[in-house]
Design a protein around this motif. Structure first.
Motif, PDB file in Angstrom:
ATOM      1  N   LEU A  77       0.836  -1.203   0.000  1.00  0.00           N
ATOM      2  CA  LEU A  77       0.000   0.000   0.000  1.00  0.00           C
ATOM      3  C   LEU A  77       0.868   1.249   0.000  1.00  0.00           C
ATOM      4  O   LEU A  77       0.589   2.212  -0.739  1.00  0.00           O
ATOM      5  CB  LEU A  77      -0.920  -0.020   1.222  1.00  0.00           C
ATOM      6  N   GLU A  78       1.940   1.231   0.785  1.00  0.00           N
ATOM      7  CA  GLU A  78       2.838   2.384   0.836  1.00  0.00           C
ATOM      8  C   GLU A  78       3.524   2.592  -0.515  1.00  0.00           C
ATOM      9  O   GLU A  78       3.659   3.723  -0.988  1.00  0.00           O
ATOM     10  CB  GLU A  78       3.887   2.166   1.930  1.00  0.00           C
ATOM     11  N   ARG A  79       3.957   1.513  -1.148  1.00  0.00           N
ATOM     12  CA  ARG A  79       4.589   1.622  -2.464  1.00  0.00           C
ATOM     13  C   ARG A  79       3.605   2.183  -3.497  1.00  0.00           C
ATOM     14  O   ARG A  79       3.948   3.046  -4.306  1.00  0.00           O
ATOM     15  CB  ARG A  79       5.094   0.255  -2.941  1.00  0.00           C
ATOM     16  N   GLN A  80       2.376   1.705  -3.438  1.00  0.00           N
ATOM     17  CA  GLN A  80       1.358   2.198  -4.372  1.00  0.00           C
ATOM     18  C   GLN A  80       1.110   3.692  -4.150  1.00  0.00           C
ATOM     19  O   GLN A  80       0.990   4.455  -5.112  1.00  0.00           O
ATOM     20  CB  GLN A  80       0.062   1.413  -4.179  1.00  0.00           C
ATOM     21  N   THR A  81       1.074   4.103  -2.893  1.00  0.00           N
ATOM     22  CA  THR A  81       0.854   5.516  -2.584  1.00  0.00           C
ATOM     23  C   THR A  81       2.018   6.371  -3.073  1.00  0.00           C
ATOM     24  O   THR A  81       1.822   7.449  -3.650  1.00  0.00           O
ATOM     25  CB  THR A  81       0.675   5.708  -1.070  1.00  0.00           C
ATOM     26  N   LEU A  82       3.246   5.889  -2.861  1.00  0.00           N
ATOM     27  CA  LEU A  82       4.424   6.671  -3.241  1.00  0.00           C
ATOM     28  C   LEU A  82       4.638   6.737  -4.749  1.00  0.00           C
ATOM     29  O   LEU A  82       5.287   7.659  -5.235  1.00  0.00           O
ATOM     30  CB  LEU A  82       5.675   6.096  -2.569  1.00  0.00           C
ATOM     31  N   THR A  83       4.118   5.789  -5.494  1.00  0.00           N
ATOM     32  CA  THR A  83       4.321   5.805  -6.947  1.00  0.00           C
ATOM     33  C   THR A  83       3.164   6.428  -7.718  1.00  0.00           C
ATOM     34  O   THR A  83       3.190   6.441  -8.947  1.00  0.00           O
ATOM     35  CB  THR A  83       4.548   4.366  -7.477  1.00  0.00           C
ATOM     36  N   GLU A  84       2.176   6.962  -7.043  1.00  0.00           N
ATOM     37  CA  GLU A  84       1.086   7.640  -7.745  1.00  0.00           C
ATOM     38  C   GLU A  84       1.611   8.905  -8.417  1.00  0.00           C
ATOM     39  O   GLU A  84       2.515   9.573  -7.917  1.00  0.00           O
ATOM     40  CB  GLU A  84      -0.036   7.992  -6.773  1.00  0.00           C
ATOM     41  N   TYR A  85       1.029   9.219  -9.542  1.00  0.00           N
ATOM     42  CA  TYR A  85       1.482  10.360 -10.343  1.00  0.00           C
ATOM     43  C   TYR A  85       1.409  11.656  -9.549  1.00  0.00           C
ATOM     44  O   TYR A  85       2.346  12.463  -9.573  1.00  0.00           O
ATOM     45  CB  TYR A  85       0.644  10.466 -11.616  1.00  0.00           C
ATOM     46  N   SER A  86       0.334  11.862  -8.815  1.00  0.00           N
ATOM     47  CA  SER A  86       0.180  13.127  -8.076  1.00  0.00           C
ATOM     48  C   SER A  86       1.251  13.265  -6.996  1.00  0.00           C
ATOM     49  O   SER A  86       1.762  14.362  -6.763  1.00  0.00           O
ATOM     50  CB  SER A  86      -1.214  13.209  -7.460  1.00  0.00           C
ATOM     51  N   HIS A  87       1.609  12.189  -6.362  1.00  0.00           N
ATOM     52  CA  HIS A  87       2.642  12.238  -5.329  1.00  0.00           C
ATOM     53  C   HIS A  87       4.009  12.542  -5.943  1.00  0.00           C
ATOM     54  O   HIS A  87       4.773  13.369  -5.413  1.00  0.00           O
ATOM     55  CB  HIS A  87       2.690  10.905  -4.565  1.00  0.00           C
ATOM     56  N   VAL A  88       4.338  11.880  -7.050  1.00  0.00           N
ATOM     57  CA  VAL A  88       5.619  12.119  -7.718  1.00  0.00           C
ATOM     58  C   VAL A  88       5.689  13.561  -8.214  1.00  0.00           C
ATOM     59  O   VAL A  88       6.717  14.232  -8.096  1.00  0.00           O
ATOM     60  CB  VAL A  88       5.823  11.116  -8.868  1.00  0.00           C
ATOM     61  N   LYS A  89       4.580  14.045  -8.741  1.00  0.00           N
ATOM     62  CA  LYS A  89       4.541  15.420  -9.256  1.00  0.00           C
ATOM     63  C   LYS A  89       4.739  16.422  -8.117  1.00  0.00           C
ATOM     64  O   LYS A  89       5.499  17.390  -8.255  1.00  0.00           O
ATOM     65  CB  LYS A  89       3.201  15.666  -9.950  1.00  0.00           C
ATOM     66  N   ALA A  90       4.100  16.187  -6.970  1.00  0.00           N
ATOM     67  CA  ALA A  90       4.243  17.094  -5.830  1.00  0.00           C
ATOM     68  C   ALA A  90       5.680  17.083  -5.303  1.00  0.00           C
ATOM     69  O   ALA A  90       6.240  18.136  -4.972  1.00  0.00           O
ATOM     70  CB  ALA A  90       3.272  16.697  -4.720  1.00  0.00           C
ATOM     71  N   LEU A  91       6.319  15.922  -5.241  1.00  0.00           N
ATOM     72  CA  LEU A  91       7.714  15.845  -4.802  1.00  0.00           C
ATOM     73  C   LEU A  91       8.649  16.554  -5.777  1.00  0.00           C
ATOM     74  O   LEU A  91       9.607  17.223  -5.360  1.00  0.00           O
ATOM     75  CB  LEU A  91       8.148  14.381  -4.651  1.00  0.00           C
ATOM     76  N   ALA A  92       8.390  16.404  -7.068  1.00  0.00           N
ATOM     77  CA  ALA A  92       9.230  17.060  -8.065  1.00  0.00           C
ATOM     78  C   ALA A  92       9.132  18.578  -7.926  1.00  0.00           C
ATOM     79  O   ALA A  92      10.132  19.282  -8.064  1.00  0.00           O
ATOM     80  CB  ALA A  92       8.820  16.621  -9.459  1.00  0.00           C
TER      81      ALA A  92
END
Length: 119
Positions: A77-92
């Motif tokens: 579940l944590e991996r799925q959450t961290l690899t979502e597009y919105s999460h990656v975009k916010a980190l970038a």
């Protein structure tokens, strides 16, 4: 001849020894059966104890397995959450200070006609 329990046994009085030896000679079958029954009961108790010990060990291993499966589900579940597009975009945007390209900088490439040659 009866043995008197109140009197102490003297060296000359071996009547008790004769009675004990006579009892064992006359009841050999009974004593052998009693010994076999005792042996079988000791074996049975030993096996039951081993079974209980193994059952306890198996229950501990099953608890550990359940804990590992639960941790694995949590990690998925944590991996799925961290690899979502919105999460990656916010980190970038936050950490790398990246932004979306402007409309002028976007190019559309038709891969069907290019034949895989990109320049």
């Amino acid at each position: 001849m009866e043995y008197n329990y109140n009197n102490s046994l003297s060296e000359e009085d071996d009547g008790l020894c004769r009675h004990v030896i006579s009892f064992f000679r006359n009841n050999t079958y009974f004593i052998a059966c009693l010994g076999l029954i005792l042996l079988a009961s000791f074996i049975l108790v030993s096996r039951v104890q081993d079974t209980r010990k193994n059952t306890t060990k198996m229950n501990q291993e099953l608890k550990l397995q359940d804990k590992i499966v639960q941790e694995y589900q949590h990690l998925r579940l944590e991996r799925q959450t961290l690899t979502e597009y919105s999460h990656v975009k916010a980190l970038a945007k936050e950490k790398l200070h990246m932004s979306d390209p402007t409309v002028e900088n976007k190019k559309v490439i038709d891969v069907r006609n290019s034949g895989g040659n990109f320049k």
